[in-house]
Design a protein around this motif. Structure first.
Motif, PDB file in Angstrom:
ATOM      1  N   GLN A 105      -8.840  26.891  54.531  1.00 18.67           N
ATOM      2  CA  GLN A 105      -7.548  27.570  54.570  1.00 18.67           C
ATOM      3  C   GLN A 105      -6.674  27.080  55.711  1.00 18.67           C
ATOM      4  O   GLN A 105      -5.459  27.301  55.711  1.00 18.67           O
ATOM      5  CB  GLN A 105      -7.766  29.089  54.675  1.00 18.67           C
ATOM      6  N   ASN A 121      -3.815  23.946  50.901  1.00 22.03           N
ATOM      7  CA  ASN A 121      -3.094  25.123  50.424  1.00 22.03           C
ATOM      8  C   ASN A 121      -1.983  24.743  49.447  1.00 22.03           C
ATOM      9  O   ASN A 121      -1.762  25.434  48.444  1.00 22.03           O
ATOM     10  CB  ASN A 121      -2.527  25.897  51.608  1.00 22.03           C
ATOM     11  N   ASN A 124     -11.079  34.102  51.275  1.00 20.84           N
ATOM     12  CA  ASN A 124     -10.130  35.193  51.052  1.00 20.84           C
ATOM     13  C   ASN A 124      -8.780  34.891  51.688  1.00 20.84           C
ATOM     14  O   ASN A 124      -7.722  35.230  51.135  1.00 20.84           O
ATOM     15  CB  ASN A 124     -10.689  36.506  51.600  1.00 20.84           C
ATOM     16  N   LYS A 125      -8.798  34.226  52.842  1.00 20.90           N
ATOM     17  CA  LYS A 125      -7.540  33.827  53.487  1.00 20.90           C
ATOM     18  C   LYS A 125      -6.825  32.767  52.654  1.00 20.90           C
ATOM     19  O   LYS A 125      -5.590  32.776  52.553  1.00 20.90           O
ATOM     20  CB  LYS A 125      -7.815  33.310  54.897  1.00 20.90           C
ATOM     21  N   GLU A 142      -5.177  34.619  49.904  1.00 17.29           N
ATOM     22  CA  GLU A 142      -3.992  35.314  50.396  1.00 17.29           C
ATOM     23  C   GLU A 142      -2.806  34.354  50.523  1.00 17.29           C
ATOM     24  O   GLU A 142      -1.664  34.716  50.208  1.00 17.29           O
ATOM     25  CB  GLU A 142      -4.286  35.945  51.756  1.00 17.29           C
ATOM     26  N   LYS A 143      -3.082  33.139  50.975  1.00 16.03           N
ATOM     27  CA  LYS A 143      -2.008  32.164  51.188  1.00 16.03           C
ATOM     28  C   LYS A 143      -1.509  31.544  49.893  1.00 16.03           C
ATOM     29  O   LYS A 143      -0.334  31.173  49.789  1.00 16.03           O
ATOM     30  CB  LYS A 143      -2.500  31.053  52.125  1.00 16.03           C
ATOM     31  N   HIS A 149      -2.550  32.683  46.494  1.00 18.78           N
ATOM     32  CA  HIS A 149      -2.649  33.573  45.327  1.00 18.78           C
ATOM     33  C   HIS A 149      -3.531  32.978  44.235  1.00 18.78           C
ATOM     34  O   HIS A 149      -3.370  33.290  43.050  1.00 18.78           O
ATOM     35  CB  HIS A 149      -1.260  33.894  44.769  1.00 18.78           C
TER      36      HIS A 149
END
Length: 210
Positions: free
Chosen positions: A79, A85, A117-118, A121-122, A124
């Motif tokens: 991440q 990302n 999970n991060k 979050e970044k 989707h």
């Protein structure tokens, strides 16, 4: 870092911000660290595996290929990597088109579940992401490499602590690579580049799935 910047041409000195210089330097270091890897080639049998993804879903490559036209398998570093990302976000943005052509998308990473999970979050990301704790999948596809100690120290100086990100002291990362595996179990498409800034485009994946 200053010594590297001092050797750059004048026009690069003017245009490279500290962030760009980090990317430039890290790119050189990662390419050097991954020199030994070559990845699997198009036409080769794809290594089958079973695993559990970030959502607790059992993933069985053999079974997926029975129910899907293809599997898109990609490897990402973590991440903390903006290129990862961006690539994941592109895949997510085009996920309906990819799945509409019968593909199942799987991401593989050495980062911890917390950091996955991060990533979600970044980006989707709603497709399967697997934490490859023992590097079994990365090794099978010949994308794993060990970052040199000097590189680990440089990354820490840039606030990227691989030991925290991956939850171990191994300093193993994958060469970011993307494979399309067809229903026969063979690799039909490969994007493998030791320069981690280069990734498979969604267009190339869609063309492969036609």
């Amino acid at each position: 870092m200053n010594s590297i910047k001092g050797r750059l041409p004048l026009y690069l000195k003017k245009h490279l911000t500290m962030k760009r210089l980090f990317t430039f330097t890290a790119g050189i270091l990662c390419v050097l660290g991954a020199m030994a890897q070559s990845g699997l080639k198009s036409g080769a049998p794809a290594p089958m595996f079973t695993a559990v993804d970030n959502a607790g879903k059992s993933i069985d490559m053999g079974k997926l290929l029975q129910s899907h036209k293809a599997v898109i398998l990609f490897f990402y570093r973590g991440q903390w990597c903006p290129y990862c990302n961006k690539h994941i976000q592109q895949l997510q943005d085009s996920l309906q088109m990819l799945t509409g052509k019968g593909a199942y998308v799987i991401g593989v990473t050495p980062e911890t579940g917390e950091n996955i999970n991060k990533t979600i979050e970044k980006t989707h990301a709603s497709f399967s992401i697997i934490q490859d704790k023992d590097y079994r999948i990365m090794k099978a596809y010949d994308v794993n490499y060990v970052m040199a100690d000097t590189m680990v120290a440089k990354y820490k100086a840039w606030n990227v602590d691989l030991e925290k990100m991956n939850g171990n002291m191994d300093h193993v990362l994958p060469v970011p690579a993307t494979y399309v595996i067809d229903q026969s179990g063979k690799i039909s498409f490969v994007q493998f580049d030791k320069d981690y800034r280069n990734r498979a485009s969604v267009r190339s994946l869609l063309n492969e799935l036609n």
